[in-house]
Design a protein around this motif. Structure first.
Motif, short mmCIF file in Angstrom:
data_model
loop_
_atom_site.label_atom_id
_atom_site.label_comp_id
_atom_site.label_asym_id
_atom_site.label_seq_id
_atom_site.Cartn_x
_atom_site.Cartn_y
_atom_site.Cartn_z
N ALA A 1 -3.33 -3.23 -7.90
CA ALA A 1 -2.86 -1.83 -7.97
C ALA A 1 -1.72 -1.70 -8.98
O ALA A 1 -1.12 -2.69 -9.42
N ASP A 2 -1.40 -0.48 -9.35
CA ASP A 2 -0.38 -0.24 -10.37
C ASP A 2 1.05 -0.23 -9.82
O ASP A 2 2.01 -0.33 -10.58
N LEU B 1 5.76 4.00 -6.04
CA LEU B 1 7.12 3.44 -5.99
C LEU B 1 7.14 2.14 -6.77
O LEU B 1 6.34 1.23 -6.50
N GLU B 2 8.03 2.05 -7.74
CA GLU B 2 7.99 0.93 -8.69
C GLU B 2 8.71 -0.33 -8.23
O GLU B 2 8.26 -1.43 -8.51
N ARG B 3 9.85 -0.18 -7.53
CA ARG B 3 10.69 -1.34 -7.26
C ARG B 3 10.85 -1.56 -5.76
O ARG B 3 11.39 -0.72 -5.04
N ASN C 1 0.83 -1.20 0.00
CA ASN C 1 0.00 0.00 0.00
C ASN C 1 0.87 1.26 0.00
O ASN C 1 0.56 2.24 -0.69
N TYR C 2 1.97 1.23 0.75
CA TYR C 2 2.90 2.36 0.78
C TYR C 2 3.46 2.62 -0.62
O TYR C 2 3.59 3.77 -1.06
N CYS C 3 3.80 1.54 -1.33
CA CYS C 3 4.30 1.69 -2.71
C CYS C 3 3.23 2.25 -3.62
O CYS C 3 3.52 3.11 -4.48
N GLU C 4 1.99 1.81 -3.46
CA GLU C 4 0.91 2.30 -4.29
C GLU C 4 0.65 3.78 -4.05
O GLU C 4 0.56 4.58 -4.99
#
Length: 212
Positions: free
Chosen positions: A185-186, A160-162, A153-156
């Motif tokens: 999610a993307d 953040l991609e990687r 969720n933090y990346c979404e």
């Protein structure tokens, strides 16, 4: 070279030859180097496996590359049991075939070799000192303090991609595989799973075409 590094009486809180330390300093190590140590120094309380992404070949005193341990120390208690190893880097990558929007790969390598390429690093710690140290490093999350769902969720939210992760589930990754399968999610677009010990992520490697 490490023979008498100051554990116990010296006040050291971690072993220089531990997975924790060698993994962190691996970006400084050459692809081929000599490693001098005495495993008997540590006993069983420290994680000193030397099971690393390197070919490790012991060099004896009749070999031209041999470097005598007593060149560096006169600590007789462990000099006689010291070993000299020729270390040659052997990092590998396995693409994991899980139907998902996220590309997953397993890397037999230190996550710290890829710090600059990753947007978030999730690392496992076994002591309070390690946790305090790693949590002070930019873009690093300690895995005992965050769920995988929370990190995703933090990346979404932050696009953040990687995402890089070290082993965290004591070999039980079925729930992680299921989360990746249903993820919609993307972000993140890639999850890279790093490990030092060759037996980590066994269940995930079963999803790779390149099996051991």
């Amino acid at each position: 070279m490490s023979l008498n590094e100051g554990l116990n009486e010296g006040g050291g809180s971690y072993a220089i030859n531990s997975d924790f330390f060698l993994g962190y300093v691996m970006p400084l190590l050459k692809d081929q180097y000599l490693h001098i140590m005495s495993k008997s120094y540590y006993g069983g309380q420290y994680r000193v496996s030397m099971n690393l992404p390197y070919d490790k070949v012991e060099i004896l005193n009749d070999h031209e590359a041999y470097l005598a341990p007593n060149t560096f120390s006169d600590y007789r208690r462990f000099i006689d049991r010291a070993q000299v190893f020729q270390m040659t880097r052997t990092s590998t990558i396995r693409e994991i075939s899980i139907p998902s929007k996220i590309k997953v790969s397993v890397h037999h390598d230190s996550i710290w070799n890829h710090y600059d390429d990753l947007d978030v690093l999730g690392v496992s710690c076994i002591s309070r000192d390690q946790r305090f140290f790693f949590e002070s490093i930019h873009k690093t999350i300690e895995l005992s303090r965050a769920s995988i769902e929370g990190i995703l969720n933090y990346c979404e939210v932050n696009k953040l991609e990687r995402l890089g992760l070290t082993p965290w589930a004591k070999g039980k990754y079925a729930s992680f595989i299921q989360k990746v399968r249903i993820y919609r999610a993307d972000y993140p677009k890639k999850i890279q799973l790093f490990h030092l010990n060759k037996n980590d992520y066994k269940i995930l490697k079963e999803y790779s075409e390149d099996k051991e």
